[in-house]
Design a protein around this motif. Structure first.
Motif, mmCIF file in Angstrom:
data_model
loop_
_atom_site.group_PDB
_atom_site.id
_atom_site.type_symbol
_atom_site.label_atom_id
_atom_site.label_comp_id
_atom_site.label_asym_id
_atom_site.label_seq_id
_atom_site.Cartn_x
_atom_site.Cartn_y
_atom_site.Cartn_z
ATOM 1 N N GLY A 40 0.867 -1.056 0.062
ATOM 2 C CA GLY A 40 -0.067 0.063 0.293
ATOM 3 C C GLY A 40 0.802 0.944 -0.005
ATOM 4 N N PHE A 41 0.242 2.342 0.564
ATOM 5 C CA PHE A 41 1.011 3.403 0.399
ATOM 6 C C PHE A 41 1.198 4.039 2.030
ATOM 7 C CE2 PHE A 41 1.273 4.199 -4.096
ATOM 8 C CZ PHE A 41 -0.077 3.569 -4.365
ATOM 9 N N GLY A 42 0.901 3.166 3.005
ATOM 10 C CA GLY A 42 0.942 3.436 4.335
ATOM 11 C C GLY A 42 2.123 2.855 5.045
ATOM 12 N N ASP A 43 2.551 3.013 6.296
ATOM 13 C CA ASP A 43 3.516 2.415 7.205
ATOM 14 C C ASP A 43 2.839 1.261 7.398
ATOM 15 O OD1 ASP A 43 5.549 4.440 6.617
ATOM 16 O OD2 ASP A 43 5.025 5.169 8.647
ATOM 17 N N SER A 44 3.637 -0.016 7.483
ATOM 18 C CA SER A 44 2.853 -1.321 7.730
ATOM 19 C C SER A 44 2.415 -1.559 9.019
ATOM 20 C CB SER A 44 4.004 -2.418 7.267
ATOM 21 O OG SER A 44 5.340 -2.201 7.788
ATOM 22 N N TRP A 45 1.321 -0.841 9.636
ATOM 23 C CA TRP A 45 0.913 -0.987 10.843
ATOM 24 C C TRP A 45 0.323 -2.281 11.130
ATOM 25 C CZ3 TRP A 45 0.130 2.735 15.252
ATOM 26 C CH2 TRP A 45 0.918 3.649 14.877
ATOM 27 N N SER A 46 -0.562 -2.623 10.104
ATOM 28 C CA SER A 46 -1.359 -3.948 10.365
ATOM 29 C C SER A 46 -0.711 -5.317 10.321
ATOM 30 C CB SER A 46 -2.518 -3.852 9.348
ATOM 31 O OG SER A 46 -3.469 -4.924 9.305
ATOM 32 N N GLN A 47 -0.967 -5.899 11.621
ATOM 33 C CA GLN A 47 -0.332 -7.092 11.827
ATOM 34 C C GLN A 47 -0.931 -8.158 10.869
ATOM 35 O OE1 GLN A 47 -0.837 -9.235 15.749
ATOM 36 N NE2 GLN A 47 0.697 -10.834 15.196
ATOM 37 N N PRO A 48 -0.047 -8.892 10.260
ATOM 38 C CA PRO A 48 -0.758 -10.128 9.007
ATOM 39 C C PRO A 48 -1.487 -11.151 9.891
ATOM 40 C CG PRO A 48 1.566 -9.510 8.682
ATOM 41 C CD PRO A 48 1.508 -9.005 10.082
ATOM 42 N N VAL A 49 -2.415 -11.364 9.514
ATOM 43 C CA VAL A 49 -3.216 -12.383 9.687
ATOM 44 C C VAL A 49 -3.178 -13.682 8.976
ATOM 45 C CG1 VAL A 49 -5.683 -13.175 10.576
ATOM 46 C CG2 VAL A 49 -4.964 -10.932 10.924
ATOM 47 N N LEU A 50 -2.740 -14.806 9.527
ATOM 48 C CA LEU A 50 -2.701 -16.055 8.542
ATOM 49 C C LEU A 50 -3.882 -16.832 8.568
ATOM 50 C CD1 LEU A 50 -0.317 -18.045 7.238
ATOM 51 C CD2 LEU A 50 -0.392 -19.213 9.387
ATOM 52 N N ALA A 51 -4.240 -17.202 7.217
ATOM 53 C CA ALA A 51 -5.314 -17.955 7.155
ATOM 54 C C ALA A 51 -5.339 -18.827 5.968
ATOM 55 C CB ALA A 51 -6.678 -16.767 6.836
ATOM 56 N N GLN A 52 -6.404 -19.505 5.683
ATOM 57 C CA GLN A 52 -6.420 -20.599 4.398
ATOM 58 C C GLN A 52 -7.587 -20.026 3.362
ATOM 59 O OE1 GLN A 52 -4.693 -23.370 3.871
ATOM 60 N NE2 GLN A 52 -3.469 -22.866 5.567
ATOM 61 N N LEU A 53 -7.224 -19.936 2.345
ATOM 62 C CA LEU A 53 -8.160 -19.505 1.101
ATOM 63 C C LEU A 53 -7.971 -20.392 -0.020
ATOM 64 C CD1 LEU A 53 -10.258 -17.046 0.365
ATOM 65 C CD2 LEU A 53 -8.266 -15.993 -0.503
ATOM 66 N N LYS A 54 -9.257 -20.510 -0.654
ATOM 67 C CA LYS A 54 -9.315 -21.220 -1.981
ATOM 68 C C LYS A 54 -9.660 -20.168 -3.035
ATOM 69 C CE LYS A 54 -12.453 -24.171 -3.216
ATOM 70 N NZ LYS A 54 -13.083 -25.419 -3.204
ATOM 71 N N TRP A 55 -8.821 -19.809 -4.008
ATOM 72 C CA TRP A 55 -8.992 -19.147 -5.236
ATOM 73 C C TRP A 55 -8.579 -19.521 -6.571
ATOM 74 C CZ3 TRP A 55 -4.937 -18.501 -2.213
ATOM 75 C CH2 TRP A 55 -3.564 -18.346 -2.873
ATOM 76 N N LYS A 56 -9.310 -19.128 -7.714
ATOM 77 C CA LYS A 56 -9.223 -19.784 -8.946
ATOM 78 C C LYS A 56 -7.727 -19.348 -9.274
ATOM 79 C CE LYS A 56 -14.002 -19.446 -10.390
ATOM 80 N NZ LYS A 56 -14.994 -19.210 -11.526
ATOM 81 N N PRO A 57 -6.880 -20.407 -10.099
ATOM 82 C CA PRO A 57 -7.432 -21.757 -10.240
ATOM 83 C C PRO A 57 -7.065 -22.656 -9.331
ATOM 84 C CG PRO A 57 -5.365 -21.313 -11.182
ATOM 85 C CD PRO A 57 -5.627 -20.064 -10.509
ATOM 86 N N ASN A 58 -6.933 -22.329 -8.289
ATOM 87 C CA ASN A 58 -6.542 -23.680 -7.253
ATOM 88 C C ASN A 58 -7.810 -24.312 -6.952
ATOM 89 O OD1 ASN A 58 -3.885 -22.355 -6.852
ATOM 90 N ND2 ASN A 58 -4.835 -20.680 -5.867
ATOM 91 N N THR A 59 -7.593 -25.625 -6.545
ATOM 92 C CA THR A 59 -8.790 -26.324 -6.287
ATOM 93 C C THR A 59 -8.790 -26.698 -4.826
ATOM 94 O OG1 THR A 59 -7.297 -28.630 -6.840
ATOM 95 C CG2 THR A 59 -8.727 -27.686 -8.581
ATOM 96 N N THR A 60 -7.651 -26.356 -4.064
ATOM 97 C CA THR A 60 -7.542 -26.486 -2.605
ATOM 98 C C THR A 60 -7.306 -25.243 -1.931
ATOM 99 O OG1 THR A 60 -5.281 -27.035 -2.758
ATOM 100 C CG2 THR A 60 -7.001 -29.066 -2.730
ATOM 101 N N THR A 61 -7.302 -25.005 -0.678
ATOM 102 C CA THR A 61 -7.009 -23.833 0.112
ATOM 103 C C THR A 61 -5.484 -23.771 0.054
ATOM 104 O OG1 THR A 61 -6.971 -25.192 2.061
ATOM 105 C CG2 THR A 61 -8.977 -23.904 1.477
ATOM 106 N N LYS A 62 -5.046 -22.427 0.313
ATOM 107 C CA LYS A 62 -3.444 -22.226 0.362
ATOM 108 C C LYS A 62 -3.387 -21.129 1.516
ATOM 109 C CE LYS A 62 -2.264 -23.342 -4.586
ATOM 110 N NZ LYS A 62 -1.329 -24.278 -4.228
#
Length: 232
Positions: free
Chosen positions: A123-145
């Protein structure tokens, strides 16, 4: 943040405004490694000579997110025990908060030989937001990553007044750092006609798997304008 390893070794990870991410053996306090992002090298001279303006310099000023990837464990019974066992990998994700605009991914499977997996500024801001780890399935994947979800950050001028930037939320591939989705992408989709986010998003994002199928499908977050947002 602490990494528990097979054999009883524990390693503590902590960032400092000196500019380092430190890895410390908790048994005796010795240091396994210290990593300084290249953009913080400029801070070394003013810290040494005490000539900083303003006086306080920020470095690795953000919370750290741990990912213990147990999917390749050589022993099935070890999966989910929270200990780095044979075949498993460990990663650390962190931003710089007031120290800068980048996010970093370090592999620390062997804390004595860490490696930088990726770094990026989204983005265009200082990186204040702590990354949240999660699982997501998006095309063209057939499983979560594995993905990371974080806000665009926050900017301010020398007098502490908020300036433009950071008005977005991002989802990126945890292993490559490449962008999967963002509110900027959604705002550009004229078929959705969403309301644009105009204020910064510096806080941690709440992710929810509503239908419990293993893939996140809803986000909640606030911005500095006092708005609460939901993304489906």
């Amino acid at each position: 943040v602490k990494l528990h390893m097979a054999g009883g070794r524990n390693v503590i990870f902590a960032g400092t405004n000196e500019g380092y991410l430190h890895a410390i053996n908790d048994a005796d306090g010795t240091e396994a490694f210290a990593y300084m992002p290249s953009e913080l090298l400029i801070n070394i001279e003013p810290q040494f000579h005490n000539t900083a303006t303003p006086k306080h310099i920020y470095g690795v000023d953000s919370p750290i997110t741990l990912w213990l990837d147990e999917s390749a464990s050589t022993i099935a019974a070890n999966i989910g025990n929270g200990i780095l066992d044979s075949g498993e990998k460990a990663y650390r994700f962190f931003g710089l908060r007031r120290g800068g605009k980048s996010y970093f991914a370090l592999e620390v499977t062997d804390p004595d030989n860490p490696s930088l997996v990726w770094k990026n500024s989204y983005g265009f801001g200082d990186s204040w937001s702590q990354p949240v780890l999660a699982q997501l399935k998006w095309k063209p994947n057939t499983t979560t990553k594995p993905v990371l979800v974080f806000g665009g950050g926050y900017n301010e001028d020398a007098s502490g007044i908020e300036t433009a930037g950071g008005n977005a939320v991002y989802i990126v591939d945890a292993l490559t750092g490449s962008q999967v989705w963002s509110t900027k992408v959604a705002e550009a989709d004229t078929t959705l006609a969403p309301v644009a986010i105009t204020n910064a998003v510096p806080a941690r994002i709440r992710v929810i798997d509503v239908d419990r199928n293993g893939s996140i499908d809803r986000l909640y977050f606030g911005d500095t304008g006092g708005n609460i947002w939901r993304a489906d």
